[in-house]
Design a protein around this motif. Sequence first.
Motif, short mmCIF file in Angstrom:
data_model
loop_
_atom_site.label_atom_id
_atom_site.label_comp_id
_atom_site.label_asym_id
_atom_site.label_seq_id
_atom_site.Cartn_x
_atom_site.Cartn_y
_atom_site.Cartn_z
N HIS A 18 0.82 -1.21 0.00
CA HIS A 18 0.00 0.00 0.00
C HIS A 18 0.86 1.27 0.00
O HIS A 18 0.68 2.11 -0.88
CB HIS A 18 -1.02 0.01 1.16
N GLU A 187 -10.07 -2.93 -4.41
CA GLU A 187 -10.96 -2.21 -3.48
C GLU A 187 -10.14 -1.62 -2.31
O GLU A 187 -10.34 -0.47 -1.93
CB GLU A 187 -11.96 -3.25 -2.97
N ALA A 188 -9.22 -2.41 -1.78
CA ALA A 188 -8.41 -1.94 -0.65
C ALA A 188 -7.53 -0.75 -1.07
O ALA A 188 -7.42 0.23 -0.34
CB ALA A 188 -7.54 -3.08 -0.11
N GLN A 190 -8.14 1.38 -3.41
CA GLN A 190 -9.03 2.53 -3.58
C GLN A 190 -9.46 3.12 -2.24
O GLN A 190 -9.46 4.34 -2.05
CB GLN A 190 -10.27 2.09 -4.40
N ASP A 191 -9.78 2.26 -1.28
CA ASP A 191 -10.20 2.75 0.04
C ASP A 191 -9.07 3.49 0.74
O ASP A 191 -9.30 4.51 1.40
CB ASP A 191 -10.68 1.59 0.93
N VAL A 192 -7.84 2.96 0.61
CA VAL A 192 -6.70 3.65 1.22
C VAL A 192 -6.54 5.02 0.55
O VAL A 192 -6.32 6.04 1.22
CB VAL A 192 -5.40 2.81 1.09
N ASP A 194 -8.83 6.89 -0.75
CA ASP A 194 -9.88 7.79 -0.23
C ASP A 194 -9.50 8.32 1.15
O ASP A 194 -9.66 9.50 1.45
CB ASP A 194 -11.23 7.06 -0.15
N LYS A 195 -9.00 7.41 1.98
CA LYS A 195 -8.62 7.81 3.35
C LYS A 195 -7.50 8.85 3.32
O LYS A 195 -7.55 9.86 4.02
CB LYS A 195 -8.14 6.58 4.14
N TYR A 203 -3.79 9.51 7.83
CA TYR A 203 -3.45 8.36 6.98
C TYR A 203 -2.19 8.60 6.16
O TYR A 203 -1.44 7.67 5.88
CB TYR A 203 -4.65 7.97 6.12
N GLY A 244 -7.27 0.07 7.44
CA GLY A 244 -8.51 -0.64 7.12
C GLY A 244 -8.35 -1.79 6.13
O GLY A 244 -9.32 -2.17 5.47
N VAL A 245 -7.14 -2.35 6.01
CA VAL A 245 -6.97 -3.39 5.00
C VAL A 245 -6.78 -4.79 5.60
O VAL A 245 -6.46 -5.74 4.88
CB VAL A 245 -5.85 -3.07 3.98
N ARG A 272 -7.49 -7.54 3.20
CA ARG A 272 -8.94 -7.82 3.19
C ARG A 272 -9.21 -9.29 2.86
O ARG A 272 -10.15 -9.61 2.14
CB ARG A 272 -9.66 -6.94 2.15
#
Length: 313
Positions: A18, A187-188, A190-192, A194-195, A203, A244-245, A272
């Motif tokens: 990440h 997805e992970a 992308q979520d990172v 966004d954070k 973050y 969050g992963v 995830r």
Amino acid sequence: MTQGIGYAHGKIILMGEHAVVYGEPAVAIPFPAVKIKATVEKNQGKTSIDCLFYKGLVDEMPELLESLHKAIDISLQKIKKNDWLTIKIESTIPAERGMGSSAAVAVAVTRAIFDYYDCSLTDEQLLEIVNEAEKIAHGNPSGLDALMTSSHVPYYYIKNQELSPFDLNLHGVLVVGDTGITGKTKEAVQDVADKVKHSPETYGADIRALGQLARESLYFLENDLPEELGKHMSAVHKLLRDLGVSSKELEQLITAALSAGALGAKLTGGGRGGCMIALGKDKKHGIDIAQSLANAGAAETWIFEMNGGSIID
Ligand code: PMV
């Protein structure tokens, strides 16, 4: 040439998943305990694929294999051919488990297509094709998976910088545990993103801390400091969990590894779901950790003795 053949293998990210997407360093090793072989032959009908999870026409492949489709298209464009081919893929790399399966498939098939047409393929060309294909699987790939599934040495990797192999001088055992749950890398990632975009103070700082842990870990790997590396692995995992992963299943396996006395444990890859890694002192310790992982529900475990030497079997 009647048949083209190409190989690739799995990879394990020791540090920096990440964060590597944001220009921080990652440390990764090839993982040839899991491998892939692709063969290419001329076909009379349309181009078809024969692999564990799909047998049929390339044009009708499921979304999971879209990056493979792209790798085939780009390879044929580069070679300036539009023949129909039969592509057979035999793989022991579990799909979507953080071991780089999508990049490895693309690497093996690209190599097989170039081999079939007897065309030379440089490492740079291979990485360019696979990274282009990986944009479909990952959205914004760092390039680490393509490199690690195609090369035979460990790398300290920073996106868009000169490649930097390193000497793995660590004595210890790496235990890999598969949750049996498919990871959700795209997805992970992308979520990172966004954070990091919405709360850069929190973050963005996590991403930089991951980079610093990877930088320091390189020294531990080169200078045989397993205890220190283990502590850093666990610190990395805490940060990845904050991002969050992680997942319930990953947490279960990591707790099991630590209660078996692992020097450190973390998820590996996109997270995830997928795999985790733990560091043990020696083979016996590795077997104990693997047993503890199996008791905690691991679908599969691998024990890999580093012993300061070559990691290629
Ligand atoms: O889940 P994998 O094996 O595809 O690894 C993804 C690694 C990330 O750092 C999360 C993404 C990337 O492109 O490097």
